[in-house]
Structures are given as structure tokens and as C-alpha cells.
Design a protein around this motif. Structure first.
Motif, PDB file in Angstrom:
ATOM      1  N   SER A 140      79.118  13.815 -44.088  1.00  0.00           N
ATOM      2  CA  SER A 140      78.394  13.676 -45.346  1.00  0.00           C
ATOM      3  C   SER A 140      79.319  13.580 -46.533  1.00  0.00           C
ATOM      4  O   SER A 140      78.896  13.261 -47.640  1.00  0.00           O
ATOM      5  CB  SER A 140      77.452  14.868 -45.525  1.00  0.00           C
ATOM      6  OG  SER A 140      78.199  16.078 -45.560  1.00  0.00           O
ATOM      7  N   ASP A 141      80.627  13.888 -46.329  1.00  0.00           N
ATOM      8  CA  ASP A 141      81.586  13.856 -47.430  1.00  0.00           C
ATOM      9  C   ASP A 141      82.353  12.551 -47.505  1.00  0.00           C
ATOM     10  O   ASP A 141      83.320  12.440 -48.245  1.00  0.00           O
ATOM     11  CB  ASP A 141      82.592  15.015 -47.271  1.00  0.00           C
ATOM     12  CG  ASP A 141      81.905  16.366 -47.335  1.00  0.00           C
ATOM     13  OD1 ASP A 141      80.880  16.451 -48.032  1.00  0.00           O
ATOM     14  OD2 ASP A 141      82.397  17.312 -46.691  1.00  0.00           O
ATOM     15  N   ASP A 142      81.937  11.538 -46.724  1.00  0.00           N
ATOM     16  CA  ASP A 142      82.685  10.292 -46.649  1.00  0.00           C
ATOM     17  C   ASP A 142      82.778   9.588 -47.991  1.00  0.00           C
ATOM     18  O   ASP A 142      83.676   8.788 -48.224  1.00  0.00           O
ATOM     19  CB  ASP A 142      82.057   9.356 -45.600  1.00  0.00           C
ATOM     20  CG  ASP A 142      82.315   9.847 -44.179  1.00  0.00           C
ATOM     21  OD1 ASP A 142      81.607   9.373 -43.279  1.00  0.00           O
ATOM     22  OD2 ASP A 142      83.212  10.697 -43.986  1.00  0.00           O
ATOM     23  N   THR A 143      81.802   9.850 -48.889  1.00  0.00           N
ATOM     24  CA  THR A 143      81.820   9.175 -50.190  1.00  0.00           C
ATOM     25  C   THR A 143      82.690   9.905 -51.199  1.00  0.00           C
ATOM     26  O   THR A 143      82.894   9.406 -52.303  1.00  0.00           O
ATOM     27  CB  THR A 143      80.383   9.077 -50.745  1.00  0.00           C
ATOM     28  OG1 THR A 143      79.819  10.390 -50.830  1.00  0.00           O
ATOM     29  CG2 THR A 143      79.507   8.221 -49.833  1.00  0.00           C
ATOM     30  N   ASN A 144      83.210  11.078 -50.866  1.00  0.00           N
ATOM     31  CA  ASN A 144      84.056  11.830 -51.792  1.00  0.00           C
ATOM     32  C   ASN A 144      85.430  11.192 -51.891  1.00  0.00           C
ATOM     33  O   ASN A 144      85.967  10.698 -50.898  1.00  0.00           O
ATOM     34  CB  ASN A 144      84.202  13.284 -51.325  1.00  0.00           C
ATOM     35  CG  ASN A 144      82.909  14.066 -51.464  1.00  0.00           C
ATOM     36  OD1 ASN A 144      82.008  13.643 -52.175  1.00  0.00           O
ATOM     37  ND2 ASN A 144      82.812  15.186 -50.781  1.00  0.00           N
ATOM     38  N   PRO A 145      86.042  11.200 -53.076  1.00  0.00           N
ATOM     39  CA  PRO A 145      87.371  10.599 -53.242  1.00  0.00           C
ATOM     40  C   PRO A 145      88.450  11.487 -52.650  1.00  0.00           C
ATOM     41  O   PRO A 145      88.241  12.669 -52.371  1.00  0.00           O
ATOM     42  CB  PRO A 145      87.508  10.503 -54.765  1.00  0.00           C
ATOM     43  CG  PRO A 145      86.675  11.635 -55.279  1.00  0.00           C
ATOM     44  CD  PRO A 145      85.509  11.735 -54.350  1.00  0.00           C
ATOM     45  N   CYS A 146      89.624  10.915 -52.486  1.00  0.00           N
ATOM     46  CA  CYS A 146      90.784  11.681 -52.033  1.00  0.00           C
ATOM     47  C   CYS A 146      91.150  12.691 -53.119  1.00  0.00           C
ATOM     48  O   CYS A 146      91.269  12.326 -54.291  1.00  0.00           O
ATOM     49  CB  CYS A 146      91.952  10.738 -51.765  1.00  0.00           C
ATOM     50  SG  CYS A 146      93.531  11.575 -51.468  1.00  0.00           S
ATOM     51  N   PRO A 147      91.354  13.964 -52.792  1.00  0.00           N
ATOM     52  CA  PRO A 147      91.686  14.973 -53.803  1.00  0.00           C
ATOM     53  C   PRO A 147      93.028  14.739 -54.493  1.00  0.00           C
ATOM     54  O   PRO A 147      93.276  15.293 -55.555  1.00  0.00           O
ATOM     55  CB  PRO A 147      91.719  16.281 -52.992  1.00  0.00           C
ATOM     56  CG  PRO A 147      90.912  16.004 -51.767  1.00  0.00           C
ATOM     57  CD  PRO A 147      91.163  14.556 -51.461  1.00  0.00           C
ATOM     58  N   ILE A 148      93.892  13.925 -53.891  1.00  0.00           N
ATOM     59  CA  ILE A 148      95.211  13.701 -54.468  1.00  0.00           C
ATOM     60  C   ILE A 148      95.220  12.500 -55.414  1.00  0.00           C
ATOM     61  O   ILE A 148      95.622  12.606 -56.569  1.00  0.00           O
ATOM     62  CB  ILE A 148      96.272  13.532 -53.367  1.00  0.00           C
ATOM     63  CG1 ILE A 148      96.409  14.843 -52.580  1.00  0.00           C
ATOM     64  CG2 ILE A 148      97.628  13.133 -53.964  1.00  0.00           C
ATOM     65  CD1 ILE A 148      97.390  14.772 -51.427  1.00  0.00           C
ATOM     66  N   CYS A 149      94.778  11.337 -54.939  1.00  0.00           N
ATOM     67  CA  CYS A 149      94.813  10.128 -55.780  1.00  0.00           C
ATOM     68  C   CYS A 149      93.506   9.887 -56.522  1.00  0.00           C
ATOM     69  O   CYS A 149      93.441   9.037 -57.409  1.00  0.00           O
ATOM     70  CB  CYS A 149      95.165   8.905 -54.938  1.00  0.00           C
ATOM     71  SG  CYS A 149      93.873   8.394 -53.774  1.00  0.00           S
ATOM     72  N   LEU A 150      92.442  10.613 -56.131  1.00  0.00           N
ATOM     73  CA  LEU A 150      91.111  10.485 -56.732  1.00  0.00           C
ATOM     74  C   LEU A 150      90.486   9.118 -56.520  1.00  0.00           C
ATOM     75  O   LEU A 150      89.533   8.755 -57.214  1.00  0.00           O
ATOM     76  CB  LEU A 150      91.150  10.834 -58.233  1.00  0.00           C
ATOM     77  CG  LEU A 150      91.616  12.249 -58.575  1.00  0.00           C
ATOM     78  CD1 LEU A 150      91.428  12.510 -60.066  1.00  0.00           C
ATOM     79  CD2 LEU A 150      90.892  13.289 -57.758  1.00  0.00           C
TER      80      LEU A 150
END
Length: 274
Positions: A18-28
Motif C-alpha cells: 500500500s506504500d508503493d505510491t510513497n516517495p523515496c525518503p532520501i531523494c523525495l
């Protein structure tokens, strides 16, 4: 690198779907090549988390066997990636450290250029004239070397030959086309099609920096200069003597708006007593 079954991980992968749409925490940016730290299972772009381990390793004199997650500070010893439903690949942290690539002065200079405002050389290199006079048909003998240096600086990896040759092939193929259907294109359309093609090819590797990379590539092609002469013009216009890693000082010294890379937000670990 090891290939292992994903059976023990099925529960975690399903819960994180369900978190597939979340951005990468490092590059955003959108996550490219999803990768996970083996203990906390936080998700990152593969290149981002590998680069993170190298940034942290650079602050230590000895080889580390584990690394703290940038989000929760949990210690992990490996990066899991390449999940295909049956197997996954595991890169151990200490092995990644041994392959760390040290940026040269030239690499740092080019990386710094990406944190300045674009367009400051428009009065020196006439981009519109380049496309109008079809100067792109003239081969650039320094392009391969420039591309390699650029990619090494942006990706911070030594071995970028595959990416470099991929982009070089696309550029040469585009610029050498002389079919009748392309001869009727306006310079503006030609430029737009070139930018779009290179951007699509570069984005999987450069992520958020791909757009600026296309502008820098075009500028180098338009200049018609070798690397040394091009660097000299660039440095002279910006008033730089020595390359410095991007920081707030850029704005104060040059009156430019720096774009702080998100990776550097995590470079300082407040929990690290070293």
C-alpha cells in the motif's frame, strides 16, 4: 551479492504494497529499483540507499559491518533489492564500502554546478542558433569523456560505462538522422524532441537531476569547446577558484539559489558520537 528465496519476506512485502505510491525518503522522488534495509525494511531507491551507505562510511576510518537506517536508526547489515516474487538479491554493507568511489576535484566542481541557477551562460552560448543552423550534425569528439565525468559526478559511481554508451548512442543517432521527414522540422521542434528523448533515457539513472542534466548536456554541445575550455568559461563566469560541495555558502557568495540535495539532510547523524 546473494540470491535468496522471498518466502520469509512475503508477509512484509504484502503489508508494504500500500506504500508503493510513497516517495523515496532520501531523494523525495518516485522510488526507482525498490530496495529495503534488512532489519527495519524501510524502502528506498537502490542508488539512494547505496549512496547513503557510502556517505556514512566516509565518516569512519574502519570498515563498518552495519549501517543505521536514515529514518529509524535501526542497524542493518545488508540492502535487499531485485525482488521478483521468487528471489531477491542481497548486498552486504561492508562489501559496498569497499567499492566506494572517491570524487575528484573535477567531479566535485561538476556536481556543484548542478546547484546553481540555469541560464547564466545564455549570453555566451547561443542555443537557438545552434539548432537553427543545424550544428548538431557536427560530431563532438569530447562528448564521450564529458558524459562519463558528468555521470560519475551525479551518480557517484566509477563504473558508468553502460549508461554513458547508452546515452551516447541515443545522442549520436538523433543528431545524425537526415531523413526527409526530419528535415522539415522546425528548430524548436527538433530541440524539444531531443530534450524529451534524452530526458526519458536519463531519468531512470539520474532521477530528479535528469532535467538539469539535459540542459547541461545541451550547453556543452552548443559550446563546441573541449572540456578544458568549457570548464574555464564556466568557472570564470561563476567566479569559482576551487570546487566546493554544495552548501548555503553558494547563495551568499554568488547570489545564486542553491538546491540542497536531500541526501545531505541525512549526512549528519545526531545520534552518532564519532
Amino acid at each position: 551479492m546473494e540470491f535468496q528465496s522471498t518466502a520469509p519476506m512475503e508477509e512484509k512485502t504484502s503489508s508494504s504494497s500500500s506504500d508503493d505510491t510513497n516517495p523515496c525518503p532520501i531523494c523525495l522522488g518516485p522510488i526507482i529499483q525498490p530496495s529495503y534495509l534488512d532489519k527495519c525494511f524501510h524502502k528506498f531507491c537502490y542508488n539512494c540507499i547505496v549512496q547513503w551507505t557510502k556517505v556514512v562510511s566516509g565518516k569512519h576510518s574502519c570498515t563498518l559491518s552495519s549501517i543505521k537506517c536514515p529514518l529509524c536508526k535501526t542497524e542493518s547489515s545488508s540492502i535487499i533489492h531485485g525482488l521478483d516474487g521468487h528471489y531477491f538479491q542481497r548486498h552486504y554493507v561492508d562489501r559496498d564500502f569497499q567499492d566506494s568511489f572517491i570524487l575528484s576535484k573535477a567531479h566535485k566542481y561538476r556536481l556543484q554546478c548542478y546547484y546553481t541557477e540555469p541560464g547564466f551562460l545564455d549570453d555566451i552560448f547561443n542555443v537557438k542558433r545552434y539548432w537553427k543552423l543545424r550544428k548538431y550534425l557536427q560530431a563532438n569528439q569530447w562528448l564521450e569523456v564529458w558524459l562519463k565525468r558528468e555521470l560519475q559526478a551525479l551518480i557517484q559511481e566509477k563504473d558508468v560505462d553502460i549508461i554513458m554508451h547508452h546515452l551516447l548512442g541515443l545522442i549520436n543517432s538523433f543528431c545524425s538522422r537526415n531523413e526527409p521527414r526530419y528535415q522539415t522540422e522546425t528548430p524548436e521542434l527538433k530541440r524539444e524532441r531531443f530534450s524529451r528523448r534524452i530526458l526519458d533515457a536519463a531519468k531512470p539513472f539520474l532521477s530528479a537531476r535528469a532535467d538539469r542534466f539535459v540542459l547541461e548536456l545541451e550547453l556543452f554541445l552548443v559550446s563546441g569547446l573541449n572540456i578544458e575550455a568549457y570548464d574555464s568559461v564556466y568557472l570564470q563566469r561563476l567566479g569559482w577558484n576551487e570546487p566546493v560541495m554544495p552548501s548555503v555558502a553558494i547563495k551568499e557568495d554568488l547570489g545564486l539559489k542553491p538546491v540542497i540535495p536531500y541526501l545531505y539532510i541525512f549526512e549528519y547523524d545526531p545520534d552518532d558520537g564519532d
